[in-house]
Design a protein around this motif. Structure first.
Motif, PDB file in Angstrom:
ATOM      1  N   PHE A  61       0.833  -1.206   0.000  1.00  0.00           N
ATOM      2  CA  PHE A  61       0.000   0.000   0.000  1.00  0.00           C
ATOM      3  C   PHE A  61       0.863   1.249   0.000  1.00  0.00           C
ATOM      4  O   PHE A  61       0.642   2.174  -0.795  1.00  0.00           O
ATOM      5  N   ALA A  62       1.872   1.290   0.885  1.00  0.00           N
ATOM      6  CA  ALA A  62       2.750   2.461   0.949  1.00  0.00           C
ATOM      7  C   ALA A  62       3.525   2.625  -0.352  1.00  0.00           C
ATOM      8  O   ALA A  62       3.713   3.754  -0.829  1.00  0.00           O
ATOM      9  N   GLY A  63       3.957   1.526  -0.943  1.00  0.00           N
ATOM     10  CA  GLY A  63       4.683   1.610  -2.210  1.00  0.00           C
ATOM     11  C   GLY A  63       3.832   2.165  -3.329  1.00  0.00           C
ATOM     12  O   GLY A  63       4.289   2.993  -4.124  1.00  0.00           O
ATOM     13  N   LYS A  64       2.575   1.705  -3.395  1.00  0.00           N
ATOM     14  CA  LYS A  64       1.687   2.223  -4.442  1.00  0.00           C
ATOM     15  C   LYS A  64       1.368   3.693  -4.207  1.00  0.00           C
ATOM     16  O   LYS A  64       1.353   4.501  -5.144  1.00  0.00           O
ATOM     17  N   TYR A  65       1.108   4.057  -2.936  1.00  0.00           N
ATOM     18  CA  TYR A  65       0.747   5.439  -2.630  1.00  0.00           C
ATOM     19  C   TYR A  65       1.902   6.385  -2.960  1.00  0.00           C
ATOM     20  O   TYR A  65       1.732   7.376  -3.668  1.00  0.00           O
ATOM     21  N   PHE A  66       3.094   6.068  -2.441  1.00  0.00           N
ATOM     22  CA  PHE A  66       4.232   6.953  -2.687  1.00  0.00           C
ATOM     23  C   PHE A  66       4.727   6.858  -4.130  1.00  0.00           C
ATOM     24  O   PHE A  66       5.273   7.823  -4.660  1.00  0.00           O
ATOM     25  N   GLY A  67       4.531   5.732  -4.768  1.00  0.00           N
ATOM     26  CA  GLY A  67       4.892   5.607  -6.179  1.00  0.00           C
ATOM     27  C   GLY A  67       4.030   6.496  -7.051  1.00  0.00           C
ATOM     28  O   GLY A  67       4.523   7.174  -7.962  1.00  0.00           O
ATOM     29  N   ARG A  68       2.734   6.511  -6.770  1.00  0.00           N
ATOM     30  CA  ARG A  68       1.834   7.394  -7.532  1.00  0.00           C
ATOM     31  C   ARG A  68       2.149   8.856  -7.257  1.00  0.00           C
ATOM     32  O   ARG A  68       2.139   9.696  -8.156  1.00  0.00           O
ATOM     33  N   LYS A  69       2.427   9.144  -5.983  1.00  0.00           N
ATOM     34  CA  LYS A  69       2.754  10.522  -5.623  1.00  0.00           C
ATOM     35  C   LYS A  69       4.023  10.976  -6.355  1.00  0.00           C
ATOM     36  O   LYS A  69       4.073  12.090  -6.893  1.00  0.00           O
ATOM     37  N   PHE A  70       5.036  10.117  -6.393  1.00  0.00           N
ATOM     38  CA  PHE A  70       6.268  10.453  -7.107  1.00  0.00           C
ATOM     39  C   PHE A  70       6.017  10.563  -8.606  1.00  0.00           C
ATOM     40  O   PHE A  70       6.598  11.431  -9.272  1.00  0.00           O
ATOM     41  N   ALA A 100      -4.893   7.810  -2.026  1.00  0.00           N
ATOM     42  CA  ALA A 100      -5.041   6.719  -1.059  1.00  0.00           C
ATOM     43  C   ALA A 100      -6.104   5.741  -1.510  1.00  0.00           C
ATOM     44  O   ALA A 100      -5.941   4.515  -1.393  1.00  0.00           O
ATOM     45  N   VAL A 101      -7.210   6.261  -2.039  1.00  0.00           N
ATOM     46  CA  VAL A 101      -8.291   5.384  -2.515  1.00  0.00           C
ATOM     47  C   VAL A 101      -7.825   4.568  -3.713  1.00  0.00           C
ATOM     48  O   VAL A 101      -8.099   3.374  -3.821  1.00  0.00           O
ATOM     49  N   GLU A 102      -7.125   5.203  -4.637  1.00  0.00           N
ATOM     50  CA  GLU A 102      -6.618   4.492  -5.807  1.00  0.00           C
ATOM     51  C   GLU A 102      -5.621   3.409  -5.427  1.00  0.00           C
ATOM     52  O   GLU A 102      -5.621   2.324  -5.994  1.00  0.00           O
ATOM     53  N   ALA A 103      -4.773   3.724  -4.451  1.00  0.00           N
ATOM     54  CA  ALA A 103      -3.782   2.738  -4.033  1.00  0.00           C
ATOM     55  C   ALA A 103      -4.437   1.548  -3.334  1.00  0.00           C
ATOM     56  O   ALA A 103      -3.997   0.410  -3.470  1.00  0.00           O
ATOM     57  N   ALA A 104      -5.506   1.801  -2.604  1.00  0.00           N
ATOM     58  CA  ALA A 104      -6.179   0.731  -1.856  1.00  0.00           C
ATOM     59  C   ALA A 104      -7.171  -0.034  -2.715  1.00  0.00           C
ATOM     60  O   ALA A 104      -7.582  -1.133  -2.345  1.00  0.00           O
ATOM     61  N   SER A 105      -7.565   0.515  -3.847  1.00  0.00           N
ATOM     62  CA  SER A 105      -8.630  -0.107  -4.645  1.00  0.00           C
ATOM     63  C   SER A 105      -8.239  -1.478  -5.206  1.00  0.00           C
ATOM     64  O   SER A 105      -9.075  -2.361  -5.310  1.00  0.00           O
ATOM     65  N   SER A 106      -6.999  -1.670  -5.554  1.00  0.00           N
ATOM     66  CA  SER A 106      -6.613  -2.951  -6.162  1.00  0.00           C
ATOM     67  C   SER A 106      -5.943  -3.913  -5.184  1.00  0.00           C
ATOM     68  O   SER A 106      -5.453  -4.936  -5.598  1.00  0.00           O
ATOM     69  N   LEU A 107      -5.896  -3.574  -3.905  1.00  0.00           N
ATOM     70  CA  LEU A 107      -5.299  -4.488  -2.931  1.00  0.00           C
ATOM     71  C   LEU A 107      -6.220  -5.600  -2.583  1.00  0.00           C
ATOM     72  O   LEU A 107      -7.219  -5.857  -2.533  1.00  0.00           O
TER      73      LEU A 107
END
Length: 107
Positions: A61-70, A100-107
């Motif tokens: 989750f943190a990787g997807k969130y910070f990856g999208r942010k970057f 955050a929603v986008e990162a959590a949507s596919s988990l």
């Protein structure tokens, strides 16, 4: 001068070997009670559960969130540098929530 008079080979008698302390021959397992063994197993199971929680949920989750942010940040810098377009995020809280929603949507 003989070898027995030399300091190179000291004479070690059998009584010297008896005075040398050694580790106890009893194993330490006899001192551990069943409650301690159960507590140790429960502790190890708890650590395994925490490891699974980290590796399966939190780190992805943190990787997807910070990856999208970057990715959004680097895309904005590229657009400003290459095309002279100013990229401005107007609603920062909405942007963070959507990420955050986008990162959590596919988990």
């Amino acid at each position: 001068m003989s070898m027995s008079d030399s300091f190179a080979m000291p004479d070690a008698s059998a009584s010297d070997h008896d005075e040398i302390d050694s580790l106890p021959s009893d194993s330490t397992e006899s001192f551990v009670s069943e409650d301690d063994a159960d507590a140790q197993q429960e502790w190890e199971r708890s650590l395994e559960q925490l490891e699974l929680l980290l590796t399966m949920i939190l780190i992805p989750f943190a990787g997807k969130y910070f990856g999208r942010k970057f990715a959004y940040w680097s895309w904005g810098r590229y657009m400003e540098w290459m095309h002279n377009v100013e990229v401005k995020i107007t609603g920062k809280t909405a942007f963070k929530a959507a990420g955050a929603v986008e990162a959590a949507s596919s988990l």
